[in-house]
Design a protein around this motif. Structure first.
Motif, PDB file in Angstrom:
ATOM      1  N   MET A  14       0.849  -1.197   0.000  1.00 16.59           N
ATOM      2  CA  MET A  14       0.000   0.000   0.000  1.00 16.59           C
ATOM      3  C   MET A  14       0.882   1.243   0.000  1.00 16.59           C
ATOM      4  SD  MET A  14      -2.918   1.111   2.775  1.00 16.59           S
ATOM      5  CE  MET A  14      -4.234   2.228   2.332  1.00 16.59           C
ATOM      6  N   ALA A  15       0.633   2.144  -0.944  1.00 16.26           N
ATOM      7  CA  ALA A  15       1.477   3.331  -1.098  1.00 16.26           C
ATOM      8  C   ALA A  15       1.464   4.211   0.146  1.00 16.26           C
ATOM      9  CB  ALA A  15       1.021   4.130  -2.314  1.00 16.26           C
ATOM     10  N   ASP A  16       0.309   4.312   0.807  1.00 17.42           N
ATOM     11  CA  ASP A  16       0.206   5.150   1.999  1.00 17.42           C
ATOM     12  C   ASP A  16       1.192   4.689   3.075  1.00 17.42           C
ATOM     13  OD1 ASP A  16      -2.221   4.870   0.437  1.00 17.42           O
ATOM     14  OD2 ASP A  16      -3.192   6.222   1.844  1.00 17.42           O
ATOM     15  N   VAL A  17       1.288   3.383   3.269  1.00 20.53           N
ATOM     16  CA  VAL A  17       2.200   2.819   4.268  1.00 20.53           C
ATOM     17  C   VAL A  17       3.645   3.072   3.857  1.00 20.53           C
ATOM     18  CG1 VAL A  17       2.959   0.713   5.418  1.00 20.53           C
ATOM     19  CG2 VAL A  17       0.527   1.075   4.962  1.00 20.53           C
ATOM     20  N   GLU A  18       3.946   2.932   2.577  1.00 24.59           N
ATOM     21  CA  GLU A  18       5.306   3.169   2.092  1.00 24.59           C
ATOM     22  C   GLU A  18       5.742   4.615   2.341  1.00 24.59           C
ATOM     23  OE1 GLU A  18       7.750   0.982  -0.190  1.00 24.59           O
ATOM     24  OE2 GLU A  18       6.941   0.213   1.680  1.00 24.59           O
ATOM     25  N   VAL A  19       4.844   5.556   2.082  1.00 26.17           N
ATOM     26  CA  VAL A  19       5.185   6.968   2.258  1.00 26.17           C
ATOM     27  C   VAL A  19       5.370   7.303   3.735  1.00 26.17           C
ATOM     28  CG1 VAL A  19       4.271   9.324   2.040  1.00 26.17           C
ATOM     29  CG2 VAL A  19       4.160   7.758   0.100  1.00 26.17           C
ATOM     30  N   ILE A  20       4.485   6.789   4.580  1.00 26.01           N
ATOM     31  CA  ILE A  20       4.631   7.018   6.019  1.00 26.01           C
ATOM     32  C   ILE A  20       5.927   6.379   6.520  1.00 26.01           C
ATOM     33  CG2 ILE A  20       3.663   6.460   8.290  1.00 26.01           C
ATOM     34  CD1 ILE A  20       0.876   6.737   7.020  1.00 26.01           C
ATOM     35  N   SER A  21       6.261   5.189   5.995  1.00 26.22           N
ATOM     36  CA  SER A  21       7.500   4.518   6.386  1.00 26.22           C
ATOM     37  C   SER A  21       8.717   5.335   5.983  1.00 26.22           C
ATOM     38  CB  SER A  21       7.580   3.132   5.732  1.00 26.22           C
ATOM     39  OG  SER A  21       6.526   2.301   6.169  1.00 26.22           O
ATOM     40  N   LEU A  22       8.641   5.985   4.823  1.00 26.55           N
ATOM     41  CA  LEU A  22       9.741   6.828   4.368  1.00 26.55           C
ATOM     42  C   LEU A  22       9.988   7.971   5.342  1.00 26.55           C
ATOM     43  CD1 LEU A  22      11.786   7.757   2.201  1.00 26.55           C
ATOM     44  CD2 LEU A  22       9.885   8.965   1.080  1.00 26.55           C
ATOM     45  N   ALA A  23       8.905   8.639   5.755  1.00 28.20           N
ATOM     46  CA  ALA A  23       9.043   9.727   6.724  1.00 28.20           C
ATOM     47  C   ALA A  23       9.599   9.213   8.047  1.00 28.20           C
ATOM     48  CB  ALA A  23       7.683  10.402   6.944  1.00 28.20           C
ATOM     49  N   LYS A  24       9.110   8.053   8.484  1.00 27.19           N
ATOM     50  CA  LYS A  24       9.566   7.472   9.748  1.00 27.19           C
ATOM     51  C   LYS A  24      11.057   7.130   9.689  1.00 27.19           C
ATOM     52  CE  LYS A  24       8.799   5.461  13.853  1.00 27.19           C
ATOM     53  NZ  LYS A  24      10.066   4.777  14.125  1.00 27.19           N
ATOM     54  N   ARG A  25      11.512   6.587   8.569  1.00 22.77           N
ATOM     55  CA  ARG A  25      12.939   6.248   8.438  1.00 22.77           C
ATOM     56  C   ARG A  25      13.800   7.501   8.487  1.00 22.77           C
ATOM     57  NH1 ARG A  25      11.027   2.485   4.633  1.00 22.77           N
ATOM     58  NH2 ARG A  25      11.582   3.861   2.897  1.00 22.77           N
ATOM     59  N   PHE A  26      13.303   8.569   7.885  1.00 21.43           N
ATOM     60  CA  PHE A  26      14.046   9.831   7.914  1.00 21.43           C
ATOM     61  C   PHE A  26      14.213  10.314   9.352  1.00 21.43           C
ATOM     62  CE2 PHE A  26      13.660  14.489   8.229  1.00 21.43           C
ATOM     63  CZ  PHE A  26      14.881  14.847   7.669  1.00 21.43           C
ATOM     64  N   PHE A  27      13.118  10.313  10.116  1.00 22.47           N
ATOM     65  CA  PHE A  27      13.192  10.771  11.503  1.00 22.47           C
ATOM     66  C   PHE A  27      14.093   9.870  12.340  1.00 22.47           C
ATOM     67  CE2 PHE A  27       8.845  12.598  10.511  1.00 22.47           C
ATOM     68  CZ  PHE A  27       9.319  13.897  10.402  1.00 22.47           C
ATOM     69  N   ASP A  28      14.016   8.569  12.106  1.00 21.45           N
ATOM     70  CA  ASP A  28      14.890   7.645  12.836  1.00 21.45           C
ATOM     71  C   ASP A  28      16.359   7.906  12.513  1.00 21.45           C
ATOM     72  OD1 ASP A  28      12.692   6.462  13.961  1.00 21.45           O
ATOM     73  OD2 ASP A  28      12.681   4.722  12.629  1.00 21.45           O
ATOM     74  N   THR A  29      16.638   8.204  11.252  1.00 19.31           N
ATOM     75  CA  THR A  29      18.016   8.424  10.813  1.00 19.31           C
ATOM     76  C   THR A  29      18.640   9.630  11.490  1.00 19.31           C
ATOM     77  OG1 THR A  29      17.578   7.408   8.654  1.00 19.31           O
ATOM     78  CG2 THR A  29      19.502   8.865   8.816  1.00 19.31           C
ATOM     79  N   ILE A  30      17.855  10.697  11.685  1.00 13.28           N
ATOM     80  CA  ILE A  30      18.407  11.904  12.313  1.00 13.28           C
ATOM     81  C   ILE A  30      18.276  11.864  13.828  1.00 13.28           C
ATOM     82  CG2 ILE A  30      18.004  13.309  10.260  1.00 13.28           C
ATOM     83  CD1 ILE A  30      15.574  14.522  11.619  1.00 13.28           C
ATOM     84  N   GLY A  31      17.794  10.741  14.355  1.00 12.26           N
ATOM     85  CA  GLY A  31      17.734  10.563  15.806  1.00 12.26           C
ATOM     86  C   GLY A  31      16.495  11.100  16.469  1.00 12.26           C
ATOM     87  N   LEU A  32      15.497  11.494  15.679  1.00 15.59           N
ATOM     88  CA  LEU A  32      14.280  12.076  16.246  1.00 15.59           C
ATOM     89  C   LEU A  32      13.257  10.959  16.452  1.00 15.59           C
ATOM     90  CD1 LEU A  32      13.338  14.876  17.071  1.00 15.59           C
ATOM     91  CD2 LEU A  32      12.340  15.158  14.816  1.00 15.59           C
ATOM     92  N   GLU A  33      13.283  10.383  17.631  1.00 12.33           N
ATOM     93  CA  GLU A  33      12.470   9.206  17.911  1.00 12.33           C
ATOM     94  C   GLU A  33      11.237   9.493  18.766  1.00 12.33           C
ATOM     95  OE1 GLU A  33      15.249   6.586  19.692  1.00 12.33           O
ATOM     96  OE2 GLU A  33      16.376   6.209  17.838  1.00 12.33           O
ATOM     97  N   LYS A  34      11.211  10.652  19.415  1.00 14.36           N
ATOM     98  CA  LYS A  34      10.093  10.960  20.311  1.00 14.36           C
ATOM     99  C   LYS A  34       8.969  11.675  19.576  1.00 14.36           C
ATOM    100  CE  LYS A  34      13.154  11.352  24.306  1.00 14.36           C
ATOM    101  NZ  LYS A  34      13.677  12.242  25.381  1.00 14.36           N
ATOM    102  N   LEU A  35       8.483  11.037  18.525  1.00 12.39           N
ATOM    103  CA  LEU A  35       7.383  11.571  17.744  1.00 12.39           C
ATOM    104  C   LEU A  35       6.209  10.608  17.790  1.00 12.39           C
ATOM    105  CD1 LEU A  35       9.192  12.819  14.500  1.00 12.39           C
ATOM    106  CD2 LEU A  35       8.500  14.189  16.467  1.00 12.39           C
ATOM    107  N   THR A  36       5.014  11.158  17.713  1.00  9.47           N
ATOM    108  CA  THR A  36       3.810  10.339  17.676  1.00  9.47           C
ATOM    109  C   THR A  36       3.178  10.457  16.295  1.00  9.47           C
ATOM    110  OG1 THR A  36       3.389  10.699  20.031  1.00  9.47           O
ATOM    111  CG2 THR A  36       1.543   9.921  18.690  1.00  9.47           C
TER     112      THR A  36
END
Length: 275
Positions: A1-23
Motif C-alpha cells: 500500500m502506497a500510503d504505508v510506504e510513504v509514512i515509512s519513508l518519513a519514519k525512516r528519515f526521523f529515525d536516521t536523524i535521531g528524532l524518535e520521540k514523535l507520535t
C-alpha cells in the motif's frame, strides 16, 4: 500500500536523524461522497455553538467546516470535543481503505494513534491524512504532515492520478531537534573565517570580503543579525571558526586587517591580497 510506504519513508528519515520521540497520528477524511454526508452532520452540530466559537471558525463554517476541528483556540476545542467523528461516516470503500492502512502499519511495526480530529488544511486531501507530532515544542508540534490526494492532479487540469505524499517545515524540524539536544550530534566542519563588523557600512564590506574569500575556496560566515562585537566573538567561538576578522572604519580605509587565530589567541596583520 502506497500510503504505508510513504509514512515509512518519513519514519525512516526521523529515525536516521535521531528524532524518535514523535507520535504518528492517522485519520481518514473519506472520499467526496462520504465527506459530504459528514460535513452536513458536522455543520448541524456546530450551528448551535457558533456563538461560543472564535471568528475564524465562524468564517470557516460555510466554506470548510472540517478546518474547525483543527482550531487551537481552547473554547473551540471544547465545542469540537463532542462533535461527530468523521470515521463514523465513512463509506464501505473508505472504511476498508483505512483498515488496510492500519494493518499495513502494524505489519511494518510503526506505532500510531487514530486521531479523528486530524483533517489537514487543504481541501484536496482524500481518505488518508497523517501527522508526525512532537510534544517538545508546545501546541504547534506537527513536524510532518501529509496524506492522500487522489483528485488533485485532475483538479488542476491533468489526468486522474492517485497520489500520496507529505511535507515538513525545516524551521519546525530544527526547533524540535534543538529542543531534544540532537543538533549537537551532527558533525561540524570548522569555519575558516568569521568576519565581524562594527556597523552597517562595515557589515556591507564584510559581505564583500567574505565573497572574495569564498571565491578562493574558504568557508566564511558573517554577522547578519546586528550582534555586538562581543556577541560576534562568542558566536565565532561557538561555530568553531579558525580565524576571526573584525571590520571597522580603519580596516575599510587601509585594506589591512587583524586576523585572530582562535586556537592560539595570536593576532597577525595582513592585507586583503594576503588573505
Amino acid at each position: 500500500m502506497a500510503d504505508v510506504e510513504v509514512i515509512s519513508l518519513a519514519k525512516r528519515f526521523f529515525d536516521t536523524i535521531g528524532l524518535e520521540k514523535l507520535t504518528l497520528n492517522i485519520n481518514s477524511i473519506g472520499c467526496p461522497k462520504c465527506r459530504k454526508v459528514y460535513n452536513e452532520a458536522l455543520k448541524q452540530y456546530l450551528f448551535e455553538h457558533l456563538k461560543d466559537m472564535c471568528p475564524t471558525c465562524n468564517s470557516r463554517f460555510e466554506k470548510n467546516p472540517l478546518r474547525i476541528l483543527d482550531c487551537k483556540e481552547e473554547k473551540c476545542k471544547t465545542v469540537t470535543a463532542k462533535a461527530p467523528v468523521v470515521l463514523d461516516y465513512l463509506c464501505d470503500e473508505c472504511k476498508e481503505h483505512f483498515e488496510k492502512l492500519k494493518r499495513g502499519l502494524d505489519e511494518v511495526g510503526i506505532k500510531y494513534v487514530v486521531n479523528p480530529k486530524i483533517v489537514r488544511g487543504l481541501d484536496y486531501y482524500t481518505k488518508t491524512v497523517f501527522e508526525f507530532v512532537s510534544d517538545a515544542i508546545g501546541a504547534q508540534g506537527t513536524v510532518c504532515g501529509g496524506g492522500r490526494y487522489d483528485s488533485l492532479v485532475e483538479e488542476v487540469g491533468g489526468k486522474p492520478t492517485p497520489a500520496v505524499g507529505f511535507g515538513m517545515g525545516l524551521e519546525r524540524l530544527l526547533i524540535v531537534l534543538e529542543s531534544e539536544n540532537l543538533l549537537e550530534r551532527a558533525p561540524k566542519e570548522a569555519v575558516d573565517y568569521y568576519i565581524g563588523s562594527m556597523g552597517e557600512k562595515e557589515a556591507d564590506y564584510a559581505l564583500k570580503l567574505a565573497a572574495s574569500l569564498r571565491a578562493k575556496g574558504k568557508s566564511v560566515e558573517t554577522d547578519l543579525v546586528g550582534r555586538s562585537v562581543k556577541a560576534q566573538m562568542k558566536y565565532a567561538d561557538k561555530i568553531g571558526a579558525k580565524y576571526v576578522i573584525i571590520i571597522g572604519d580603519d580596516e575599510i580605509k587601509s585594506k589591512i586587517f587583524k586576523v585572530k587565530d582562535m586556537a592560539s589567541g595570536e593576532e597577525k596583520t595582513v592585507s586583503a591580497d594576503e588573505l
